[in-house]
Write a protein that holds these residues in place. Structure first.
Motif, PDB file in Angstrom:
ATOM      1  N   GLU A  83       0.831  -1.205   0.000  1.00  0.00           N
ATOM      2  CA  GLU A  83       0.000   0.000   0.000  1.00  0.00           C
ATOM      3  C   GLU A  83       0.866   1.256   0.000  1.00  0.00           C
ATOM      4  OE1 GLU A  83      -3.413   0.528   2.623  1.00  0.00           O
ATOM      5  OE2 GLU A  83      -3.362  -1.615   3.055  1.00  0.00           O
ATOM      6  N   ALA A  86       2.556   1.758  -3.373  1.00  0.00           N
ATOM      7  CA  ALA A  86       1.562   2.178  -4.366  1.00  0.00           C
ATOM      8  C   ALA A  86       1.185   3.646  -4.171  1.00  0.00           C
ATOM      9  CB  ALA A  86       0.324   1.296  -4.276  1.00  0.00           C
ATOM     10  N   HIS A 118       9.818  -5.265  -5.386  1.00  0.00           N
ATOM     11  CA  HIS A 118       9.800  -4.076  -6.246  1.00  0.00           C
ATOM     12  C   HIS A 118      11.213  -3.609  -6.595  1.00  0.00           C
ATOM     13  CE1 HIS A 118       5.591  -3.877  -4.896  1.00  0.00           C
ATOM     14  NE2 HIS A 118       5.378  -3.066  -5.932  1.00  0.00           N
TER      15      HIS A 118
END
Length: 245
Positions: A83, A86, A118
């Motif tokens: 979260e 993002a 990531h």
């Protein structure tokens, strides 16, 4: 499941009388809150369910310059970390250049696998890496010894080991652009207790925080590992707390 943590029993993050200004919640879900505490600095707060203290709020920091950010401490798990990443990419339109856990406990490294997915590099004190490996927690990738300087956009952010306290590896993050200190669990919110001292060096703690205070005389915002954001008075409170017999 048992977690090796250190924190005081405290309420969720909220502004208090020591805060240098009103904080602005810019993102909130059931698992993650992001609060702007300075023009380019954001506190991320996630929660960890523990056997001893129940559901505990845990702070980290995001600092921004240009189109880059550096994150101090991961959120407590992969979902919350996803979260946060993002939000940084979608709302700030920035990339995460690095994540820096400030000590080896679960509330600092719990979301490292999501950052690694990531391709975001992680940096930590060499003791943090050793202790995380020893306790079978998530292990950061790159080690430093005393001080790490990372360029973020056109600015720099610094991570420094000033001495032992909450743990023997605890470091702090400093962002001169906003005069923000991420003290992590080395620094207590006002009125907090001493917390879990299982990995602490209590006798060294006050002198360590005094060195932090001396190094950064112009601080405006101080972010503790748990609890309400404030100003330099959090350093004074922490010193006094651990000078008590």
């Amino acid at each position: 499941m048992k977690f090796l943590l250190a924190f005081s029993l405290l309420a969720a993050v909220a502004p208090n009388s020591s805060s240098p200004g009103p904080d602005k919640v810019v993102y909130q879900s059931a698992d993650l809150t992001i609060t702007q505490v300075a023009p380019n600095s954001y506190v991320h707060t996630s929660f960890l369910q523990t056997e001893t203290f129940g559901k505990v709020p845990c702070n980290g920091l995001v600092v921004r310059s240009g189109a880059e950010t550096v994150v101090f401490d991961t959120p407590t798990g992969d979902k919350e970390s996803g979260e946060l990443i993002a939000w940084i990419t979608g709302e700030l339109h920035c990339r995460v250049k690095a994540v820096v856990p400030t000590h080896f406990h679960e509330d600092c490294v719990g979301g490292l696998p999501e950052f690694q997915r990531h391709n975001i590099p992680s940096y930590a004190h060499k003791k943090t890496i050793a202790y995380a490996r020893q306790h079978k927690f998530n292990v950061p990738q790159h080690a430093f010894t005393r001080r790490l300087a990372l360029r973020v956009g056109t600015a720099k952010v610094y991570t420094t080991f000033f001495g032992e306290g909450h743990t023997r590896d605890n470091v702090v993050g400093y962002f001169p652009t906003d005069e923000v200190l991420f003290g992590g669990c080395l620094i207590k919110e006002l009125q907090a207790g001493k917390g879990n001292l299982a990995d602490a060096n209590v006798s060294a703690w006050p002198a360590t925080v005094a060195r932090v205070k001396q190094a950064y005389p112009r601080l405006q915002v101080v972010v503790p590992g748990h609890g309400a954001v404030g100003g330099p008075s959090l350093l004074d409170y922490t010193i006094q707390l651990f000078q008590q017999p």
